[in-house]
Design a protein around this motif. Structure first.
Motif, PDB file in Angstrom:
ATOM      1  N   GLN A 176      16.384  10.376  -7.410  1.00  0.00           N
ATOM      2  CA  GLN A 176      17.580  10.114  -8.216  1.00  0.00           C
ATOM      3  C   GLN A 176      17.370  10.206  -9.723  1.00  0.00           C
ATOM      4  OE1 GLN A 176      19.127   6.206  -7.146  1.00  0.00           O
ATOM      5  NE2 GLN A 176      18.301   5.344  -9.017  1.00  0.00           N
ATOM      6  N   ASP A 177      16.204  10.612 -10.189  1.00  0.00           N
ATOM      7  CA  ASP A 177      15.929  10.841 -11.612  1.00  0.00           C
ATOM      8  C   ASP A 177      15.852   9.581 -12.472  1.00  0.00           C
ATOM      9  OD1 ASP A 177      15.916  13.669 -11.382  1.00  0.00           O
ATOM     10  OD2 ASP A 177      18.100  13.713 -11.548  1.00  0.00           O
ATOM     11  N   SER A 178      16.064   8.439 -11.919  1.00  0.00           N
ATOM     12  CA  SER A 178      16.048   7.206 -12.716  1.00  0.00           C
ATOM     13  C   SER A 178      15.756   6.017 -11.815  1.00  0.00           C
ATOM     14  CB  SER A 178      17.401   7.012 -13.414  1.00  0.00           C
ATOM     15  OG  SER A 178      18.423   6.921 -12.445  1.00  0.00           O
ATOM     16  N   ALA A 179      15.545   4.892 -12.442  1.00  0.00           N
ATOM     17  CA  ALA A 179      15.184   3.679 -11.706  1.00  0.00           C
ATOM     18  C   ALA A 179      16.328   3.181 -10.833  1.00  0.00           C
ATOM     19  CB  ALA A 179      14.778   2.578 -12.684  1.00  0.00           C
ATOM     20  N   VAL A 180      15.947   2.545  -9.743  1.00  0.00           N
ATOM     21  CA  VAL A 180      16.862   1.781  -8.903  1.00  0.00           C
ATOM     22  C   VAL A 180      16.906   0.381  -9.508  1.00  0.00           C
ATOM     23  CG1 VAL A 180      17.099   0.717  -6.621  1.00  0.00           C
ATOM     24  CG2 VAL A 180      16.336   3.080  -6.809  1.00  0.00           C
ATOM     25  N   ILE A 181      18.082  -0.200  -9.584  1.00  0.00           N
ATOM     26  CA  ILE A 181      18.221  -1.556 -10.115  1.00  0.00           C
ATOM     27  C   ILE A 181      18.825  -2.425  -9.024  1.00  0.00           C
ATOM     28  CG2 ILE A 181      19.276  -3.025 -11.882  1.00  0.00           C
ATOM     29  CD1 ILE A 181      19.298  -0.529 -13.709  1.00  0.00           C
ATOM     30  N   CYS A 182      18.194  -3.561  -8.769  1.00  0.00           N
ATOM     31  CA  CYS A 182      18.692  -4.411  -7.693  1.00  0.00           C
ATOM     32  C   CYS A 182      18.563  -5.895  -8.033  1.00  0.00           C
ATOM     33  CB  CYS A 182      17.989  -4.101  -6.386  1.00  0.00           C
ATOM     34  SG  CYS A 182      16.209  -4.162  -6.453  1.00  0.00           S
ATOM     35  N   LYS A 183      19.310  -6.679  -7.276  1.00  0.00           N
ATOM     36  CA  LYS A 183      19.267  -8.133  -7.383  1.00  0.00           C
ATOM     37  C   LYS A 183      18.389  -8.644  -6.251  1.00  0.00           C
ATOM     38  CE  LYS A 183      22.207 -12.156  -7.995  1.00  0.00           C
ATOM     39  NZ  LYS A 183      23.599 -12.625  -8.133  1.00  0.00           N
ATOM     40  N   VAL A 184      17.393  -9.447  -6.608  1.00  0.00           N
ATOM     41  CA  VAL A 184      16.429  -9.944  -5.639  1.00  0.00           C
ATOM     42  C   VAL A 184      16.410 -11.470  -5.688  1.00  0.00           C
ATOM     43  CG1 VAL A 184      14.006  -9.874  -4.905  1.00  0.00           C
ATOM     44  CG2 VAL A 184      15.027  -7.866  -5.991  1.00  0.00           C
ATOM     45  N   TRP A 185      16.403 -12.066  -4.522  1.00  0.00           N
ATOM     46  CA  TRP A 185      16.405 -13.520  -4.378  1.00  0.00           C
ATOM     47  C   TRP A 185      15.031 -13.956  -3.886  1.00  0.00           C
ATOM     48  CZ3 TRP A 185      18.815 -15.928   0.555  1.00  0.00           C
ATOM     49  CH2 TRP A 185      18.750 -17.313   0.496  1.00  0.00           C
ATOM     50  N   PHE A 186      14.433 -14.914  -4.566  1.00  0.00           N
ATOM     51  CA  PHE A 186      13.132 -15.459  -4.196  1.00  0.00           C
ATOM     52  C   PHE A 186      13.297 -16.912  -3.756  1.00  0.00           C
ATOM     53  CE2 PHE A 186      12.097 -12.024  -7.021  1.00  0.00           C
ATOM     54  CZ  PHE A 186      10.884 -11.529  -6.579  1.00  0.00           C
ATOM     55  N   GLU A 187      12.629 -17.276  -2.669  1.00  0.00           N
ATOM     56  CA  GLU A 187      12.547 -18.669  -2.233  1.00  0.00           C
ATOM     57  C   GLU A 187      11.088 -19.093  -2.273  1.00  0.00           C
ATOM     58  OE1 GLU A 187      14.370 -19.592   1.527  1.00  0.00           O
ATOM     59  OE2 GLU A 187      16.189 -18.501   1.007  1.00  0.00           O
ATOM     60  N   PHE A 188      10.874 -20.389  -2.305  1.00  0.00           N
ATOM     61  CA  PHE A 188       9.530 -20.935  -2.477  1.00  0.00           C
ATOM     62  C   PHE A 188       9.230 -22.017  -1.454  1.00  0.00           C
ATOM     63  CE2 PHE A 188      11.284 -19.410  -6.373  1.00  0.00           C
ATOM     64  CZ  PHE A 188      10.284 -18.614  -6.882  1.00  0.00           C
ATOM     65  N   ASP A 189       7.962 -22.147  -1.128  1.00  0.00           N
ATOM     66  CA  ASP A 189       7.478 -23.211  -0.267  1.00  0.00           C
ATOM     67  C   ASP A 189       6.103 -23.618  -0.772  1.00  0.00           C
ATOM     68  OD1 ASP A 189       7.290 -24.997   1.898  1.00  0.00           O
ATOM     69  OD2 ASP A 189       6.273 -23.486   3.130  1.00  0.00           O
ATOM     70  N   GLY A 233       9.312   5.079  -9.540  1.00  0.00           N
ATOM     71  CA  GLY A 233       8.061   5.620  -9.015  1.00  0.00           C
ATOM     72  C   GLY A 233       8.305   7.080  -8.695  1.00  0.00           C
ATOM     73  N   LYS A 234       7.292   7.758  -8.250  1.00  0.00           N
ATOM     74  CA  LYS A 234       7.407   9.201  -8.020  1.00  0.00           C
ATOM     75  C   LYS A 234       8.471   9.534  -6.973  1.00  0.00           C
ATOM     76  CE  LYS A 234       2.729   9.938  -9.545  1.00  0.00           C
ATOM     77  NZ  LYS A 234       1.337  10.135  -9.181  1.00  0.00           N
ATOM     78  N   ARG A 235       8.601   8.729  -5.938  1.00  0.00           N
ATOM     79  CA  ARG A 235       9.603   8.977  -4.904  1.00  0.00           C
ATOM     80  C   ARG A 235      11.011   8.749  -5.455  1.00  0.00           C
ATOM     81  NH1 ARG A 235      12.297   5.613  -0.968  1.00  0.00           N
ATOM     82  NH2 ARG A 235      11.383   3.877  -2.104  1.00  0.00           N
ATOM     83  N   GLN A 286       0.835  -1.206   0.000  1.00  0.00           N
ATOM     84  CA  GLN A 286       0.000   0.000   0.000  1.00  0.00           C
ATOM     85  C   GLN A 286       0.870   1.257   0.000  1.00  0.00           C
ATOM     86  OE1 GLN A 286      -2.362  -1.042   3.521  1.00  0.00           O
ATOM     87  NE2 GLN A 286      -4.190  -0.927   2.235  1.00  0.00           N
ATOM     88  N   TRP A 287       1.936   1.243   0.799  1.00  0.00           N
ATOM     89  CA  TRP A 287       2.851   2.388   0.863  1.00  0.00           C
ATOM     90  C   TRP A 287       3.477   2.629  -0.506  1.00  0.00           C
ATOM     91  CZ3 TRP A 287       8.190   3.024   0.270  1.00  0.00           C
ATOM     92  CH2 TRP A 287       8.718   4.216   0.752  1.00  0.00           C
ATOM     93  N   ASP A 288       4.010   1.569  -1.105  1.00  0.00           N
ATOM     94  CA  ASP A 288       4.677   1.665  -2.403  1.00  0.00           C
ATOM     95  C   ASP A 288       3.711   2.097  -3.508  1.00  0.00           C
ATOM     96  OD1 ASP A 288       7.336   1.418  -3.167  1.00  0.00           O
ATOM     97  OD2 ASP A 288       7.054  -0.566  -4.020  1.00  0.00           O
ATOM     98  N   SER A 289       2.472   1.657  -3.415  1.00  0.00           N
ATOM     99  CA  SER A 289       1.467   1.961  -4.443  1.00  0.00           C
ATOM    100  C   SER A 289       1.154   3.454  -4.529  1.00  0.00           C
ATOM    101  CB  SER A 289       0.177   1.182  -4.178  1.00  0.00           C
ATOM    102  OG  SER A 289       0.410  -0.197  -4.327  1.00  0.00           O
ATOM    103  N   VAL A 290       1.275   4.152  -3.418  1.00  0.00           N
ATOM    104  CA  VAL A 290       1.010   5.590  -3.418  1.00  0.00           C
ATOM    105  C   VAL A 290       1.954   6.304  -4.390  1.00  0.00           C
ATOM    106  CG1 VAL A 290       1.098   7.695  -2.000  1.00  0.00           C
ATOM    107  CG2 VAL A 290       0.050   5.603  -1.082  1.00  0.00           C
ATOM    108  N   PHE A 291       3.180   5.791  -4.520  1.00  0.00           N
ATOM    109  CA  PHE A 291       4.173   6.401  -5.401  1.00  0.00           C
ATOM    110  C   PHE A 291       4.081   5.883  -6.828  1.00  0.00           C
ATOM    111  CE2 PHE A 291       6.047   6.274  -1.119  1.00  0.00           C
ATOM    112  CZ  PHE A 291       6.135   7.636  -0.889  1.00  0.00           C
ATOM    113  N   ASN A 292       3.074   5.044  -7.095  1.00  0.00           N
ATOM    114  CA  ASN A 292       2.886   4.457  -8.424  1.00  0.00           C
ATOM    115  C   ASN A 292       4.157   3.736  -8.889  1.00  0.00           C
ATOM    116  OD1 ASN A 292       1.324   3.830 -10.650  1.00  0.00           O
ATOM    117  ND2 ASN A 292       1.957   5.641 -11.773  1.00  0.00           N
ATOM    118  N   ALA A 293       4.710   2.940  -7.985  1.00  0.00           N
ATOM    119  CA  ALA A 293       5.950   2.215  -8.279  1.00  0.00           C
ATOM    120  C   ALA A 293       5.718   1.206  -9.403  1.00  0.00           C
ATOM    121  CB  ALA A 293       6.446   1.499  -7.027  1.00  0.00           C
ATOM    122  N   LYS A 294       6.665   1.151 -10.312  1.00  0.00           N
ATOM    123  CA  LYS A 294       6.632   0.195 -11.414  1.00  0.00           C
ATOM    124  C   LYS A 294       7.930  -0.604 -11.409  1.00  0.00           C
ATOM    125  CE  LYS A 294       2.647   1.398 -12.905  1.00  0.00           C
ATOM    126  NZ  LYS A 294       1.530   0.613 -12.437  1.00  0.00           N
TER     127      LYS A 294
END
Length: 187
Positions: free
Chosen positions: A110-123, A103-105, A74-82
């Motif tokens: 920083q004028d451009s997207a943040v790029i990151c490495k994300v690790w997902f686990e599953f159950d 997103g708007k924040r 919900q917090w992230d959605s306010v900034f229209n994060a994509k």
């Protein structure tokens, strides 16, 4: 009657989630997760998540459980994060992704997207852990001075908005966005 319809809707949604997840590979789950994030469809997202979901950023636990994730969403959605899934790497019991997020924040800071490495686990064919491991692109030289300037200016001119930077509720995000808009108008 309304309670019965609501109960049937919840049962149908749960059944629908389990059917979709049984047919999905882990890569499909990740792709569906990013699509649902971008569409703002939390019901779709919740079908993909384990009840015991943990989200982390580096060594910091952000959320535990779907309710905590929902508040962050919900917090992230306010900034229209994509989010943009740039790369996906399948490993034994997990998936690593490279994603960009704007997103708007973030755009203000920083004028451009943040790029990151994300690790997902599953159950049990659901996402059980989302862990941001590292930032590949994060412009700290722009981010920190802009954030600090915004916070200082708001503190002087709009003290009623003080604390927005630490309030991770939807109200806090709305105050953050309001602070950005007011700050940009003053220039």
């Amino acid at each position: 009657m309304k309670q019965m319809l609501l109960l049937l809707a919840v049962v149908f949604m749960s059944f629908s989630c389990s059917i979709k997840n049984k047919k999905s590979s882990e890569e499909d789950l990740i792709k569906a997760y990013y699509q649902a994030l971008n569409s703002g469809d939390f019901n779709r997202i919740s079908c993909l998540l384990s009840d015991s979901l943990i989200t982390m950023e580096m060594d910091f636990v952000l959320t535990k459980g779907i309710q905590g994730f929902h508040e962050q969403f919900q917090w992230d959605s306010v900034f229209n994060a994509k989010h943009k899934l740039m790369e996906i790497q399948n490993h034994k019991d997990s998936i690593f992704t490279i994603q960009s997020k704007i997103g708007k924040r973030i755009d203000f800071l920083q004028d451009s997207a943040v790029i990151c490495k994300v690790w997902f686990e599953f159950d049990k064919n659901k996402i059980s852990k989302i862990h941001t491991l590292e930032y590949i692109y994060f412009n700290i030289e722009k981010w920190e001075p802009r954030r600090d300037s915004l916070v200082a200016w708001v503190g002087r001119v709009y003290p009623g908005l003080n604390g927005f930077i630490y309030d991770l509720s939807p109200k806090g995000a709305k105050n953050y966005l309001k602070a950005i808009k007011l700050y940009e108008k003053r220039q």
